[in-house]
Design an enzyme around this catalytic site. Structure first.
Site, short mmCIF file in Angstrom:
data_model
loop_
_atom_site.label_atom_id
_atom_site.label_comp_id
_atom_site.label_asym_id
_atom_site.label_seq_id
_atom_site.Cartn_x
_atom_site.Cartn_y
_atom_site.Cartn_z
N ILE A 100 -9.00 24.62 -20.67
CA ILE A 100 -9.83 25.57 -21.43
C ILE A 100 -10.08 26.77 -20.52
O ILE A 100 -10.35 26.60 -19.33
CB ILE A 100 -11.16 24.93 -21.90
CG1 ILE A 100 -12.00 25.93 -22.69
CG2 ILE A 100 -11.92 24.30 -20.76
CD1 ILE A 100 -13.22 25.32 -23.36
N ALA A 101 -9.93 27.95 -21.08
CA ALA A 101 -10.14 29.15 -20.28
C ALA A 101 -10.59 30.30 -21.17
O ALA A 101 -10.18 30.41 -22.32
CB ALA A 101 -8.88 29.54 -19.52
N GLU A 118 -11.38 16.56 -17.45
CA GLU A 118 -11.52 16.49 -16.00
C GLU A 118 -11.81 17.89 -15.49
O GLU A 118 -11.32 18.87 -16.05
CB GLU A 118 -10.24 15.95 -15.37
CG GLU A 118 -9.96 14.52 -15.77
CD GLU A 118 -8.63 14.01 -15.25
OE1 GLU A 118 -7.86 14.80 -14.69
OE2 GLU A 118 -8.38 12.81 -15.43
N ASN A 157 -15.98 23.56 -9.61
CA ASN A 157 -16.08 24.43 -10.78
C ASN A 157 -17.48 24.28 -11.40
O ASN A 157 -17.66 23.66 -12.45
CB ASN A 157 -14.99 24.10 -11.80
CG ASN A 157 -14.85 25.15 -12.86
OD1 ASN A 157 -15.75 25.95 -13.08
ND2 ASN A 157 -13.72 25.13 -13.55
N TYR A 211 -20.40 21.81 -19.50
CA TYR A 211 -20.16 20.47 -20.04
C TYR A 211 -21.44 19.65 -20.10
O TYR A 211 -21.69 18.95 -21.08
CB TYR A 211 -19.09 19.74 -19.21
CG TYR A 211 -17.77 20.46 -19.18
CD1 TYR A 211 -17.27 21.12 -20.31
CD2 TYR A 211 -17.01 20.52 -18.03
CE1 TYR A 211 -16.06 21.79 -20.28
CE2 TYR A 211 -15.79 21.18 -17.98
CZ TYR A 211 -15.33 21.82 -19.11
OH TYR A 211 -14.13 22.47 -19.08
#
Length: 134
Positions: free
Chosen positions: A73-74, A107, A112, A119
């Site tokens: 995801i970005a 993961e 990060n 999350y």
């Protein structure tokens, strides 16, 4: 700003790759994204800003029986802090509900912190750590 999510196509790969390069120290290559488009269990979705039609981000995940595994995801740096990552994740959570998926896995590198914060905010729980994985 107003955003839409849709399934990616081969025509989107160059823009996805640009965002990937801006977002990760160890980016995937273009062929990896192209391969993901050809897997029947893989989903690659993109987010576009409605007025400019500029790609703002993407997510890649697998649907495996009753589980969803988020692979990547970005969000483009120019669009960060606009709730796009949360919007993309919510779309996957909604799909998981529709598919009656029991779990959503992902993961993330321990370093990060912004992703980990997102999350946690969205209710994801840490249940393990892969030693020397990254």
């Amino acid at each position: 700003m107003n955003f839409n999510i849709r399934c990616a196509t081969v025509a989107d790969i160059d823009e996805i790759y640009k965002i990937e390069l801006k977002s990760f120290e160890f980016p995937w290559n273009k062929n990896t994204f192209i391969n993901e488009l050809n897997l029947n269990f893989s989903r690659l979705k993109v987010v576009f800003e409605v007025n400019t039609n500029k790609m703002a981000g993407f997510i890649n995940y697998w649907i495996l029986k009753d589980e969803i595994n988020i692979l990547n995801i970005a969000v483009d740096p120019g669009f960060r802090r606009n709730g796009i990552a949360e919007m993309i994740l919510n779309s996957v959570i909604q799909e998981a509900d529709i598919l009656k998926a029991n779990r959503i896995f992902l993961e993330v590198r321990k370093s990060n912190f912004s992703a980990i914060s997102l999350y946690k905010k969205m209710g994801f729980l840490q249940f393990g750590e892969r030693k020397k994985y990254y």
